[in-house]
Design a protein around this motif. Structure first.
Motif, PDB file in Angstrom:
ATOM      1  N   ASN A  89       0.985  -1.232  -0.067  1.00 31.72           N
ATOM      2  CA  ASN A  89       0.203  -0.087  -0.003  1.00 31.72           C
ATOM      3  C   ASN A  89       0.802   1.185  -0.127  1.00 31.72           C
ATOM      4  OD1 ASN A  89      -2.535  -0.843  -0.344  1.00 31.72           O
ATOM      5  ND2 ASN A  89      -3.291  -0.364   1.707  1.00 31.72           N
ATOM      6  N   ASP A  90       1.948   1.089  -0.070  1.00 34.66           N
ATOM      7  CA  ASP A  90       3.007   2.404  -0.096  1.00 34.66           C
ATOM      8  C   ASP A  90       2.754   2.821  -1.563  1.00 34.66           C
ATOM      9  OD1 ASP A  90       4.715   4.289   0.510  1.00 34.66           O
ATOM     10  OD2 ASP A  90       6.476   3.328   1.133  1.00 34.66           O
ATOM     11  N   LEU A  91       3.327   3.888  -2.312  1.00 39.41           N
ATOM     12  CA  LEU A  91       3.385   4.370  -3.364  1.00 39.41           C
ATOM     13  C   LEU A  91       4.954   4.714  -3.985  1.00 39.41           C
ATOM     14  CD1 LEU A  91       0.517   7.036  -2.887  1.00 39.41           C
ATOM     15  CD2 LEU A  91       0.554   4.838  -3.666  1.00 39.41           C
ATOM     16  N   ASP A  92       5.043   3.935  -5.009  1.00 38.33           N
ATOM     17  CA  ASP A  92       6.068   4.538  -5.888  1.00 38.33           C
ATOM     18  C   ASP A  92       5.418   5.272  -7.040  1.00 38.33           C
ATOM     19  OD1 ASP A  92       8.565   4.045  -7.466  1.00 38.33           O
ATOM     20  OD2 ASP A  92       8.478   2.078  -7.693  1.00 38.33           O
ATOM     21  N   TRP A  93       6.721   6.240  -7.746  1.00 37.99           N
ATOM     22  CA  TRP A  93       6.166   7.156  -8.703  1.00 37.99           C
ATOM     23  C   TRP A  93       6.818   7.031 -10.206  1.00 37.99           C
ATOM     24  CZ3 TRP A  93       2.728  10.644  -6.655  1.00 37.99           C
ATOM     25  CH2 TRP A  93       2.451  10.589  -5.233  1.00 37.99           C
ATOM     26  N   GLY A  94       6.170   7.575 -10.949  1.00 42.35           N
ATOM     27  CA  GLY A  94       6.615   7.478 -12.227  1.00 42.35           C
ATOM     28  C   GLY A  94       6.023   8.700 -12.854  1.00 42.35           C
ATOM     29  N   GLY A  95       6.702   9.111 -14.184  1.00 46.73           N
ATOM     30  CA  GLY A  95       6.485  10.479 -14.853  1.00 46.73           C
ATOM     31  C   GLY A  95       4.979  10.260 -15.778  1.00 46.73           C
ATOM     32  N   TYR A  96       4.609  11.489 -15.771  1.00 51.69           N
ATOM     33  CA  TYR A  96       3.318  11.516 -16.620  1.00 51.69           C
ATOM     34  C   TYR A  96       3.430  12.008 -17.920  1.00 51.69           C
ATOM     35  CZ  TYR A  96      -1.365  12.767 -18.349  1.00 51.69           C
ATOM     36  OH  TYR A  96      -2.700  12.841 -18.959  1.00 51.69           O
ATOM     37  N   ALA A  97       3.231  11.417 -19.004  1.00 54.27           N
ATOM     38  CA  ALA A  97       3.512  12.030 -20.374  1.00 54.27           C
ATOM     39  C   ALA A  97       2.171  11.840 -21.194  1.00 54.27           C
ATOM     40  CB  ALA A  97       4.741  11.185 -21.106  1.00 54.27           C
ATOM     41  N   GLY A  98       1.257  12.079 -20.853  1.00 50.47           N
ATOM     42  CA  GLY A  98      -0.215  11.743 -21.420  1.00 50.47           C
ATOM     43  C   GLY A  98      -0.672  10.432 -21.262  1.00 50.47           C
ATOM     44  N   ALA A  99      -2.035  10.502 -21.734  1.00 48.79           N
ATOM     45  CA  ALA A  99      -2.711   9.325 -21.703  1.00 48.79           C
ATOM     46  C   ALA A  99      -1.937   8.114 -22.210  1.00 48.79           C
ATOM     47  CB  ALA A  99      -3.980   9.450 -22.182  1.00 48.79           C
ATOM     48  N   GLN A 100      -1.320   8.170 -22.980  1.00 47.43           N
ATOM     49  CA  GLN A 100      -0.137   7.077 -23.870  1.00 47.43           C
ATOM     50  C   GLN A 100       0.571   6.564 -22.952  1.00 47.43           C
ATOM     51  OE1 GLN A 100      -0.269  10.187 -24.882  1.00 47.43           O
ATOM     52  NE2 GLN A 100       2.079  10.408 -24.805  1.00 47.43           N
ATOM     53  N   SER A 101       0.782   7.316 -21.640  1.00 50.24           N
ATOM     54  CA  SER A 101       1.900   6.700 -20.958  1.00 50.24           C
ATOM     55  C   SER A 101       1.407   6.153 -19.700  1.00 50.24           C
ATOM     56  CB  SER A 101       2.721   7.990 -20.356  1.00 50.24           C
ATOM     57  OG  SER A 101       1.816   8.905 -19.586  1.00 50.24           O
ATOM     58  N   LEU A 102      -0.090   5.680 -19.901  1.00 49.76           N
ATOM     59  CA  LEU A 102      -0.582   5.079 -18.388  1.00 49.76           C
ATOM     60  C   LEU A 102      -1.143   3.522 -18.835  1.00 49.76           C
ATOM     61  CD1 LEU A 102      -3.040   8.239 -17.814  1.00 49.76           C
ATOM     62  CD2 LEU A 102      -0.821   7.225 -16.670  1.00 49.76           C
ATOM     63  N   ALA A 103      -1.222   2.872 -18.083  1.00 50.10           N
ATOM     64  CA  ALA A 103      -1.773   1.433 -18.200  1.00 50.10           C
ATOM     65  C   ALA A 103      -2.746   1.224 -17.164  1.00 50.10           C
ATOM     66  CB  ALA A 103      -0.686   0.436 -18.416  1.00 50.10           C
ATOM     67  N   ARG A 104      -3.730   0.368 -17.225  1.00 59.78           N
ATOM     68  CA  ARG A 104      -4.813  -0.102 -16.036  1.00 59.78           C
ATOM     69  C   ARG A 104      -4.206  -1.132 -15.656  1.00 59.78           C
ATOM     70  NH1 ARG A 104      -9.511   1.901 -15.323  1.00 59.78           N
ATOM     71  NH2 ARG A 104      -9.641   2.758 -17.337  1.00 59.78           N
ATOM     72  N   VAL A 105      -4.203  -1.143 -14.070  1.00 56.94           N
ATOM     73  CA  VAL A 105      -3.393  -2.307 -13.521  1.00 56.94           C
ATOM     74  C   VAL A 105      -4.416  -2.584 -12.356  1.00 56.94           C
ATOM     75  CG1 VAL A 105      -1.528  -2.790 -11.853  1.00 56.94           C
ATOM     76  CG2 VAL A 105      -1.057  -1.121 -13.815  1.00 56.94           C
ATOM     77  N   ARG A 106      -4.620  -3.776 -12.181  1.00 55.95           N
ATOM     78  CA  ARG A 106      -5.653  -4.210 -11.054  1.00 55.95           C
ATOM     79  C   ARG A 106      -4.801  -4.939  -9.844  1.00 55.95           C
ATOM     80  NH1 ARG A 106     -10.811  -4.945 -10.720  1.00 55.95           N
ATOM     81  NH2 ARG A 106     -11.029  -4.514 -12.931  1.00 55.95           N
ATOM     82  N   HIS A 107      -4.946  -4.482  -8.753  1.00 57.53           N
ATOM     83  CA  HIS A 107      -4.483  -4.907  -7.514  1.00 57.53           C
ATOM     84  C   HIS A 107      -5.286  -5.632  -6.701  1.00 57.53           C
ATOM     85  CE1 HIS A 107      -0.862  -2.036  -8.152  1.00 57.53           C
ATOM     86  NE2 HIS A 107      -1.759  -1.445  -8.653  1.00 57.53           N
ATOM     87  N   GLY A 108      -5.160  -6.932  -6.993  1.00 56.13           N
ATOM     88  CA  GLY A 108      -5.942  -7.872  -6.125  1.00 56.13           C
ATOM     89  C   GLY A 108      -7.314  -7.759  -6.399  1.00 56.13           C
ATOM     90  N   GLY A 109      -8.231  -7.468  -5.390  1.00 63.13           N
ATOM     91  CA  GLY A 109      -9.628  -7.416  -5.819  1.00 63.13           C
ATOM     92  C   GLY A 109      -9.963  -6.177  -5.745  1.00 63.13           C
ATOM     93  N   LYS A 110      -9.041  -5.171  -5.780  1.00 66.99           N
ATOM     94  CA  LYS A 110      -9.462  -3.633  -5.536  1.00 66.99           C
ATOM     95  C   LYS A 110      -9.805  -3.170  -6.978  1.00 66.99           C
ATOM     96  CE  LYS A 110      -6.030  -3.095  -1.882  1.00 66.99           C
ATOM     97  NZ  LYS A 110      -4.653  -2.545  -1.540  1.00 66.99           N
ATOM     98  N   MET A 111     -10.106  -1.849  -6.989  1.00 65.86           N
ATOM     99  CA  MET A 111     -10.566  -1.339  -8.349  1.00 65.86           C
ATOM    100  C   MET A 111      -9.425  -1.217  -9.191  1.00 65.86           C
ATOM    101  SD  MET A 111     -12.132   2.663  -8.797  1.00 65.86           S
ATOM    102  CE  MET A 111     -13.195   2.281  -7.610  1.00 65.86           C
ATOM    103  N   ALA A 112      -9.457  -1.412 -10.524  1.00 68.87           N
ATOM    104  CA  ALA A 112      -8.255  -1.091 -11.496  1.00 68.87           C
ATOM    105  C   ALA A 112      -7.715   0.369 -11.527  1.00 68.87           C
ATOM    106  CB  ALA A 112      -8.509  -1.574 -12.753  1.00 68.87           C
TER     107      ALA A 112
END
Length: 206
Positions: A89-112
């Motif tokens: 539940n801690d947070l890592d960080w990455g740069g945002y370069a527009g919508a194309q720089s994102l991916a949907r990730v599902r964490h266990g039973g939580k919301m993607a």
């Protein structure tokens, strides 16, 4: 040592349910319209006007929509960092370069969640931010924030304190979520400002 819930923790759980119920009734159009108004208000903040790096987040579900604000910051040449949830539940960080720089990730039973696909910069990267935009469910007149209860941002705030970093802490909410009082626990830290679709409110703890 008792492992029961503290009165503040129980009060928070009840309040969270109430605020989430109200949000759940919002239409998608209302969420998007609030996000556009929120971006306009936030961009008036002097702290954001002079920021070189902003740690932000991507709204999910009925949270006040943040993509308009993220894109406006990028258009200004601001470096935008977005979180990636770690197994603890801690947070890592990455740069945002527009919508194309994102991916949907599902964490266990939580919301993607939409997370940055580029290089991971490590949890400590948040300390390089001039402004940290925080999600929440409410804030009170002292600047105390009610989070969702996962603890991720409590860790972020504790990390900032340990590292001696002093970014502006700004929570993004709907107008009705600025309230008279939020229950607090020992680890809670006040924010410097709240931005809602109709106003910016500052607190006297800067």
């Amino acid at each position: 040592m008792s492992h029961g819930r503290s009165p503040a923790e129980s009060d928070k759980r009840m309040l969270r349910r109430e605020f989430l119920q109200v949000r759940s009734r919002l239409t998608e159009d209302a969420v998007q319209a609030a996000g556009v108004a929120l971006a306009d208000r936030a961009l008036e903040l002097p702290e954001l006007a002079r920021a070189r790096t902003v740690a932000a987040y991507l709204s999910v579900g009925s949270e006040p929509s943040t993509p308009a604000l993220l894109d406006a910051l990028r258009a200004r040449g601001v470096r935008v960092l977005l979180p990636a949830l770690l197994p603890d539940n801690d947070l890592d960080w990455g740069g945002y370069a527009g919508a194309q720089s994102l991916a949907r990730v599902r964490h266990g039973g939580k919301m993607a969640l939409l997370e940055p696909t580029g290089e991971r910069l490590g949890p400590q990267a948040v300390a390089s931010a001039d402004v940290v935009l925080l999600p929440g469910l409410a804030v009170d007149t002292r600047g105390m924030r009610l989070g969702r209860g996962g603890g991720s941002y409590d860790r972020v705030l504790a990390r900032l304190e340990r590292s001696g970093a002093h970014p502006a802490l700004v929570v993004l909410l709907y107008d009705r979520e600025v309230v008279a009082h939020v229950p607090e626990e020992a680890h809670d830290r006040p924010v410097h400002a709240v931005v809602t679709p109709s106003a910016v409110r500052r607190f006297g703890n800067v």
